[in-house]
Design a protein around this motif. Structure first.
Motif, PDB file in Angstrom:
ATOM      1  N   GLN A  47       1.525  10.510  -3.845  1.00 13.52           N
ATOM      2  CA  GLN A  47       0.575  11.095  -2.918  1.00 13.52           C
ATOM      3  C   GLN A  47       0.860  10.633  -1.501  1.00 13.52           C
ATOM      4  O   GLN A  47       1.426   9.572  -1.276  1.00 13.52           O
ATOM      5  CB  GLN A  47      -0.859  10.756  -3.307  1.00 13.52           C
ATOM      6  CG  GLN A  47      -1.238   9.312  -3.158  1.00 13.52           C
ATOM      7  CD  GLN A  47      -2.658   9.056  -3.607  1.00 13.52           C
ATOM      8  OE1 GLN A  47      -3.213   9.825  -4.375  1.00 13.52           O
ATOM      9  NE2 GLN A  47      -3.246   7.983  -3.120  1.00 13.52           N
ATOM     10  N   ASN A  60       1.192   4.279  -2.852  1.00 11.36           N
ATOM     11  CA  ASN A  60       1.061   5.707  -2.549  1.00 11.36           C
ATOM     12  C   ASN A  60       2.249   6.483  -3.105  1.00 11.36           C
ATOM     13  O   ASN A  60       2.081   7.548  -3.693  1.00 11.36           O
ATOM     14  CB  ASN A  60       0.961   5.944  -1.041  1.00 11.36           C
ATOM     15  CG  ASN A  60      -0.396   5.596  -0.489  1.00 11.36           C
ATOM     16  OD1 ASN A  60      -1.373   5.514  -1.224  1.00 11.36           O
ATOM     17  ND2 ASN A  60      -0.455   5.371   0.797  1.00 11.36           N
ATOM     18  N   PRO A 100      -0.216   9.448   2.403  1.00  2.10           N
ATOM     19  CA  PRO A 100      -1.171   8.416   2.821  1.00  2.10           C
ATOM     20  C   PRO A 100      -2.608   8.926   2.955  1.00  2.10           C
ATOM     21  O   PRO A 100      -3.546   8.171   2.773  1.00  2.10           O
ATOM     22  CB  PRO A 100      -0.636   7.960   4.180  1.00  2.10           C
ATOM     23  CG  PRO A 100       0.814   8.236   4.112  1.00  2.10           C
ATOM     24  CD  PRO A 100       0.953   9.482   3.288  1.00  2.10           C
ATOM     25  N   SER A 118       0.827  -1.206   0.000  1.00  2.22           N
ATOM     26  CA  SER A 118       0.000   0.000   0.000  1.00  2.22           C
ATOM     27  C   SER A 118       0.865   1.260   0.000  1.00  2.22           C
ATOM     28  O   SER A 118       0.582   2.216  -0.731  1.00  2.22           O
ATOM     29  CB  SER A 118      -0.910  -0.012   1.226  1.00  2.22           C
ATOM     30  OG  SER A 118      -1.521   1.234   1.407  1.00  2.22           O
ATOM     31  N   GLN A 119       1.921   1.259   0.808  1.00  2.00           N
ATOM     32  CA  GLN A 119       2.818   2.414   0.865  1.00  2.00           C
ATOM     33  C   GLN A 119       3.549   2.597  -0.468  1.00  2.00           C
ATOM     34  O   GLN A 119       3.743   3.719  -0.938  1.00  2.00           O
ATOM     35  CB  GLN A 119       3.840   2.260   1.996  1.00  2.00           C
ATOM     36  CG  GLN A 119       3.242   2.073   3.367  1.00  2.00           C
ATOM     37  CD  GLN A 119       2.286   3.169   3.766  1.00  2.00           C
ATOM     38  OE1 GLN A 119       2.554   4.338   3.577  1.00  2.00           O
ATOM     39  NE2 GLN A 119       1.137   2.782   4.312  1.00  2.00           N
TER      40      GLN A 119
END
Length: 148
Positions: free
Chosen positions: A46, A41, A48, A37-38
């Motif tokens: 962008q 991003n 979090p 997920s990181q």
């Protein structure tokens, strides 16, 4: 007591009843999902919370012609530099080695010196790591699926 607090208390009791190796495997899978997920991003440029990164400063006229076309932090999001660690009680995502300092400078918007001959440069704050609502939902689903 709210219903959400009751659910959190029950999940906490279930998690603590697991054996240490089972908890470690669960935190390892949580760490992998959060790292992915990181990385997404950072790839989308962008924070979090969904706000876009501040763009790079424009280069002075005397520097190389053209603009920098590659995205920021392209190498930083690779598994070589973004490491996960898991223990029975926690999952950690961190930047490894020399990039840790650079990531801290950009994450908090600190000052840094590029070379000894140059002045300090103030960087814009670009949060690289953090947890949002969808990450919390993913964590909850991993925990629930672990008990099925």
């Amino acid at each position: 007591m709210s219903e959400l607090q009751l659910v959190n208390d029950r999940l906490g009791a279930l998690i603590s009843s697991l054996s240490a190796p089972a908890r470690k495997e669960m935190t390892r899978s949580i760490g992998r999902k959060l790292r992915a997920s990181q990385q997404q991003n950072i790839k989308r440029q962008q924070a979090p919370d969904g706000t876009p990164f501040k763009p790079r400063k424009t280069q002075p006229v005397r520097s190389k012609k053209g603009r920098i076309k590659r995205e920021m932090f392209a190498k930083l999001r690779t598994a070589k530099y973004m490491k996960t660690q898991a223990s029975p009680n926690e999952a950690v995502i961190e930047f490894a080695g020399n990039v840790q300092r650079m990531a801290r400078v950009h994450h908090y918007g600190l000052r840094d010196r590029l070379t000894r001959a140059k002045k300090d440069v103030k960087y814009e704050e670009r949060p690289l790591l953090g947890v949002n609502k969808s990450d919390v939902e993913v964590i909850r689903l991993i925990i629930i699926n672990h008990f099925k």
